[in-house]
Scaffold this motif. Structure first.
Motif, PDB file in Angstrom:
ATOM      1  N   ASP A   1       2.687   2.113   1.968  1.00  0.00           N
ATOM      2  CA  ASP A   1       3.298   3.366   1.503  1.00  0.00           C
ATOM      3  C   ASP A   1       3.235   4.458   2.571  1.00  0.00           C
ATOM      4  O   ASP A   1       2.984   5.626   2.278  1.00  0.00           O
ATOM      5  CB  ASP A   1       2.607   3.849   0.216  1.00  0.00           C
ATOM      6  CG  ASP A   1       3.507   4.773  -0.612  1.00  0.00           C
ATOM      7  OD1 ASP A   1       4.736   4.721  -0.431  1.00  0.00           O
ATOM      8  OD2 ASP A   1       2.967   5.551  -1.429  1.00  0.00           O
TER       9      ASP A   1
ATOM     10  N   SER B   1       6.427   3.190  -9.436  1.00  0.00           N
ATOM     11  CA  SER B   1       5.544   4.249  -9.904  1.00  0.00           C
ATOM     12  C   SER B   1       4.873   3.833 -11.203  1.00  0.00           C
ATOM     13  O   SER B   1       5.518   3.310 -12.109  1.00  0.00           O
ATOM     14  CB  SER B   1       6.331   5.547 -10.131  1.00  0.00           C
ATOM     15  OG  SER B   1       5.529   6.496 -10.800  1.00  0.00           O
TER      16      SER B   1
ATOM     17  N   ASN C   1       2.706  -1.172  -7.582  1.00  0.00           N
ATOM     18  CA  ASN C   1       2.419   0.247  -7.486  1.00  0.00           C
ATOM     19  C   ASN C   1       1.776   0.580  -6.135  1.00  0.00           C
ATOM     20  O   ASN C   1       1.009  -0.199  -5.589  1.00  0.00           O
ATOM     21  CB  ASN C   1       1.475   0.645  -8.627  1.00  0.00           C
ATOM     22  CG  ASN C   1       1.219   2.141  -8.650  1.00  0.00           C
ATOM     23  OD1 ASN C   1       2.088   2.925  -8.305  1.00  0.00           O
ATOM     24  ND2 ASN C   1       0.031   2.530  -9.053  1.00  0.00           N
ATOM     25  N   GLY C   2       2.113   1.755  -5.602  1.00  0.00           N
ATOM     26  CA  GLY C   2       1.524   2.185  -4.344  1.00  0.00           C
ATOM     27  C   GLY C   2       2.166   1.595  -3.119  1.00  0.00           C
ATOM     28  O   GLY C   2       1.573   1.610  -2.028  1.00  0.00           O
ATOM     29  N   SER C   3       3.381   1.064  -3.268  1.00  0.00           N
ATOM     30  CA  SER C   3       4.086   0.499  -2.120  1.00  0.00           C
ATOM     31  C   SER C   3       5.588   0.651  -2.341  1.00  0.00           C
ATOM     32  O   SER C   3       6.037   1.057  -3.408  1.00  0.00           O
ATOM     33  CB  SER C   3       3.733  -0.981  -1.935  1.00  0.00           C
ATOM     34  OG  SER C   3       4.234  -1.752  -3.006  1.00  0.00           O
TER      35      SER C   3
END
Length: 357
Positions: free
Chosen positions: A69, A251, A235-237
């Motif tokens: 990210d 998200s 999530n987080g990428s």
């Protein structure tokens, strides 16, 4: 005497207990037997993003940025301090019930190397020396040559978990970690983590053990006919797809894939993606609903096209909404009360008439 010193590096392999085997179960077949996985690499020594890219033979620098990210403007010279962990995205292939990185990375042997040092020091214990030896048909782990290229079979899987698609993440257990703590950190259930990794007693978790951690992914509107129909984003990428023209992120607030045109990519390379008046990723709101121009994949047969799909989301919670009222302010409650009083009046009148007769 010199011969003994030459053998010493190889004897260490057998004197030091090896790390736990990192093989991940993968029973998927056919097209589902290939996917994208993640491994968590902790740098033993200070390096930079370019060094990590070279070590894991990552073909696209943008892939490394996306997995962590990081902005696309991040330079390859950005430092990676010793002890920091990066996520590395890799192509996974499943065979004979096990998953491993597909043909990469390849590591070239340098002076002082043995399979155990390559396993522990270079690749942070993500794979054991026995697994490297087996993947390269090396019958004697002490017999490797300077300059020899060895394939490093990093652990991965393409299987669904509890009936849901996930991204499998190879996580190296740090000292002091617990199963419950790791489950909470990555948003999964402790029972799921134990079952997936064959752990019967959480107290047996060991530092240096490689765990298969299932990361939840966002749902999407991507068509099965799209060339990236198996796209999974945790999530987080984020992931760049459609020839890098589309950036899709995940998200945890909505668990819906959020895709927009990639900033900085020339419009002459990427076709325009719209849903009538809406551009890709944009939304319009009306009473109680929101309409979004969602990414639906891409094709590249006769021409390169980015597919879109209008999706509608309800904004009003109708579960506890009151029943609609008739015009004029009529209330069912008032009607029932009036009817009750009328019946009571008729009953009393009839009783009086009967008494008077």
């Amino acid at each position: 005497m010199a011969a003994r010193f030459l053998l010493l590096p190889f004897l260490v392999i057998f004197l030091v207990p090896p790390a736990a085997a990192a093989n991940f179960t993968c029973l998927s077949r056919g097209r589902a037997a290939r996917c994208q996985g993640l491994v968590g690499y902790t740098a033993r020594n200070a390096t930079n993003l370019a060094g990590v890219m070279t070590l894991f033979q990552i073909r696209s620098f943008r892939s490394l940025l996306a997995a962590n990210d990081l902005p696309l403007s991040t330079p390859s010279s950005r430092s990676v301090p010793a002890g920091s962990t990066l996520r590395v995205r890799l192509s996974c292939s499943c065979s004979a019930g096990r998953g491993a990185s597909a043909h990469r990375p390849l590591y070239r042997v340098v002076p002082g190397d043995n399979l155990d040092s390559i396993s522990r020091n270079t690749f942070d214990g993500l794979v054991t020396y026995q697994e490297i030896a087996a993947a390269n048909n090396i019958s004697d782990p002490s017999l490797i040559q300077l300059g020899q290229e060895v394939y490093i079979p990093l652990p991965c899987s393409c299987d669904e978990v509890e009936g849901l698609p996930v991204v499998h993440y190879a996580h190296l257990v740090a000292a002091g970690s617990t199963v419950s703590g790791i489950a909470a950190e990555f948003g999964t259930k402790e029972e799921t983590l134990m079952s997936l990794n064959g752990i019967t007693d959480p107290k047996t978790l060991q530092a240096g053990q490689v765990l298969d951690v299932p990361l939840r992914v966002c749902s999407s509107a991507i068509s099965n006919a799209s060339l990236d129909s198996g796209l999974l984003v945790s999530n987080g990428s984020y992931i760049l797809t459609a020839n890098n023209c589309v950036r899709c992120s995940c998200s945890s607030s909505s668990w819906e894939l959020d895709c927009h045109p990639t900033q900085g990519i020339s419009s002459s390379v990427c076709p325009v993606a719209t849903c009538k008046a809406l551009s890709l990723g944009n939304s319009s709101s009306a009473v109680c609903e929101s309409t979004t121009c969602a990414y639906a994949g891409y094709t590249n047969t006769s021409s390169f096209r980015i597919l879109t799909n209008l999706t509608t989301q309800s904004l009003c919670n109708t579960a506890g909404a009151p029943a609609p009222q008739p015009s004029g302010g009529f209330s069912p409650g008032v009607e029932a009360q009036s009817l009750y009083l009328l019946l009571l009046y008729i009953s009393l009148a009839m009783a009086l008439l009967g008494w008077g007769s």
